[in-house]
Design an enzyme around this catalytic site. Structure first.
Site, PDB file in Angstrom:
ATOM      1  N   LYS A  35       0.889  -1.165   0.000  1.00 15.60           N
ATOM      2  CA  LYS A  35       0.000   0.000   0.000  1.00 15.60           C
ATOM      3  C   LYS A  35       0.923   1.209   0.000  1.00 15.60           C
ATOM      4  O   LYS A  35       1.583   1.495   0.999  1.00 15.60           O
ATOM      5  CB  LYS A  35      -0.911   0.007   1.228  1.00 15.60           C
ATOM      6  CG  LYS A  35      -1.698   1.302   1.336  1.00 15.60           C
ATOM      7  CD  LYS A  35      -2.563   1.414   2.567  1.00 15.60           C
ATOM      8  CE  LYS A  35      -2.897   2.877   2.805  1.00 15.60           C
ATOM      9  NZ  LYS A  35      -3.766   3.115   3.939  1.00 15.60           N
TER      10      LYS A  35
ATOM     11  N   THR B 262      -9.135   3.673  11.451  1.00 14.90           N
ATOM     12  CA  THR B 262      -9.606   4.415  12.617  1.00 14.90           C
ATOM     13  C   THR B 262     -11.093   4.234  12.903  1.00 14.90           C
ATOM     14  O   THR B 262     -11.489   4.150  14.076  1.00 14.90           O
ATOM     15  CB  THR B 262      -9.294   5.918  12.443  1.00 14.90           C
ATOM     16  OG1 THR B 262      -7.915   6.047  12.086  1.00 14.90           O
ATOM     17  CG2 THR B 262      -9.542   6.693  13.723  1.00 14.90           C
TER      18      THR B 262
ATOM     19  N   GLY C 146      -8.201   9.269   9.050  1.00 12.39           N
ATOM     20  CA  GLY C 146      -8.575   9.367  10.461  1.00 12.39           C
ATOM     21  C   GLY C 146      -9.587  10.459  10.771  1.00 12.39           C
ATOM     22  O   GLY C 146      -9.929  10.661  11.931  1.00 12.39           O
TER      23      GLY C 146
END
Lengths: 257, 70
Positions: free
Chosen positions: A98, A208, A159
């Site tokens: 990633k 998150t 997040g």
């Protein structure tokens, strides 16, 4: 649900989850289980030499069940990201990465120029590159042309939990892309994940939203259901939006008329 | 007089009595070599080469593992 094929590998789940910020590793293991995910992300960091007791994240991930997806989070240059990807490959014995190249500390928005550069280098080295990018259709097309195995546009900042900020861009990205589109970052709650899937995303990646929830295990299950519901709805051909009502019940045969 | 080798290990100064293999270095600091990746002077050292690749004076060694992340 229909299978999700990414770089030649077939997955049943369209939800990819992270391993950061959980209240404990035990909760993380339960949340992973509840999410139904088959791929989990991990970060690459220096081993703490003075505190050797620190456990490896690998102790909490059953690699027979979960595909490891290492990230290059925290890298601010193409060189750092490339270096980190090479180390991740050796640590995880897999060429999937990633790819993140961050361009700004406050927003954690990607540096797309450096991202493209790193993608080109790593693709040439045989990596399966999954780049985290802004929700820009032109950048996504360039990444695809550079050999990315998927494009991973953000829904909102990492997040932030703000949900999908630009629905139309995601639709356009889906329409343009010949590789899977994975919405990565910004999901706050289940409806955000369902919406991403309804817009045509092939998968959703989140950390998150689950790890930071009051009950991460229950939220993981909610996300699993949301991703499934969104995918089913996307494939089911939703009704067109209309300005006015159309009755669901017959208008003939009403009593007294 | 015996002069120890000075290397950088994860950004910190580290002394070695003599040139050692990657495996010996990892063992000496108690790191399980199966769970880490090693870079020496910006180049990844393959796991299969830990017994033959040496750490010499002035080398910069990075040892990383996987931690939680998204």
């Amino acid at each position: 649900m229909d299978a999700f094929v990414l770089a030649g590998r077939t997955f049943t789940s369209r939800l990819i989850v992270g391993t950061g910020k959980y209240p404990s590793n035990a909760v993380m293991v339960q949340a992973h289980d509840a999410s139904g995910a088959e791929m989990v992300t991990v970060a690459v960091r220096r081993v703490n030499i003075s505190d050797r007791s620190r456990e490896s994240m690998l102790d909490y991930i059953d690699q027979a069940r979960y595909t490891l997806l290492p990230n290059t989070a925290g890298c601010y240059t193409a060189d750092e990201a490339i270096r980190t990807a090479r180390l991740a490959q050796e640590a995880g014995l897999s060429n999937w990465i990633k790819l993140e190249v961050i361009g700004d500390e406050r927003t954690l928005f990607p540096d797309n120029e450096a991202l493209l550069e790193a993608t080109r280098v790593l693709v040439k080295e045989g990596f399966v590159v999954l780049p985290y990018t802004t929700d820009d259709p032109v950048v996504c097309r360039k990444l695809e042309d550079a050999g990315a195995a998927a494009v991973m546009p953000l829904g909102a900042p990492i997040g932030s939990g703000l949900g999908i900020q630009n629905l139309n861009n995601l639709r356009i990205i889906r329409e343009f892309a010949r590789v899977p589109v994975i919405v990565d970052a910004g999901v706050g709650t289940a409806s955000d994940a369902a919406l991403a899937m309804e817009l045509g995303a092939d998968a959703v990646l989140m950390n998150t939203a689950i790890a930071g929830a009051g009950d991460p295990v229950a939220m993981a299950r909610a996300m699993r259901l949301a991703v499934e519901a969104g995918r089913l709805a996307y494939r089911s051909g939703r009704i067109p939006r209309r300005m006015y009502a159309t009755a669901s019940s017959p208008v003939e045969g009403l009593v007294g008329r | 007089m015996h002069v120890p080798l000075r290397i950088s290990l994860n950004g910190e100064a580290h002394e070695l009595p003599s040139p050692v293999t990657i495996r010996t270095l990892l063992d000496s600091v108690g790191i399980d070599s199966r769970k880490v990746a090693v870079e020496r002077n910006l180049v990844v050292v393959r796991r299969a080469h830990y017994d033959t690749e040496m750490v010499n004076d002035g080398d910069e060694v990075e040892v990383v593992n996987f931690v939680g992340g998204g």
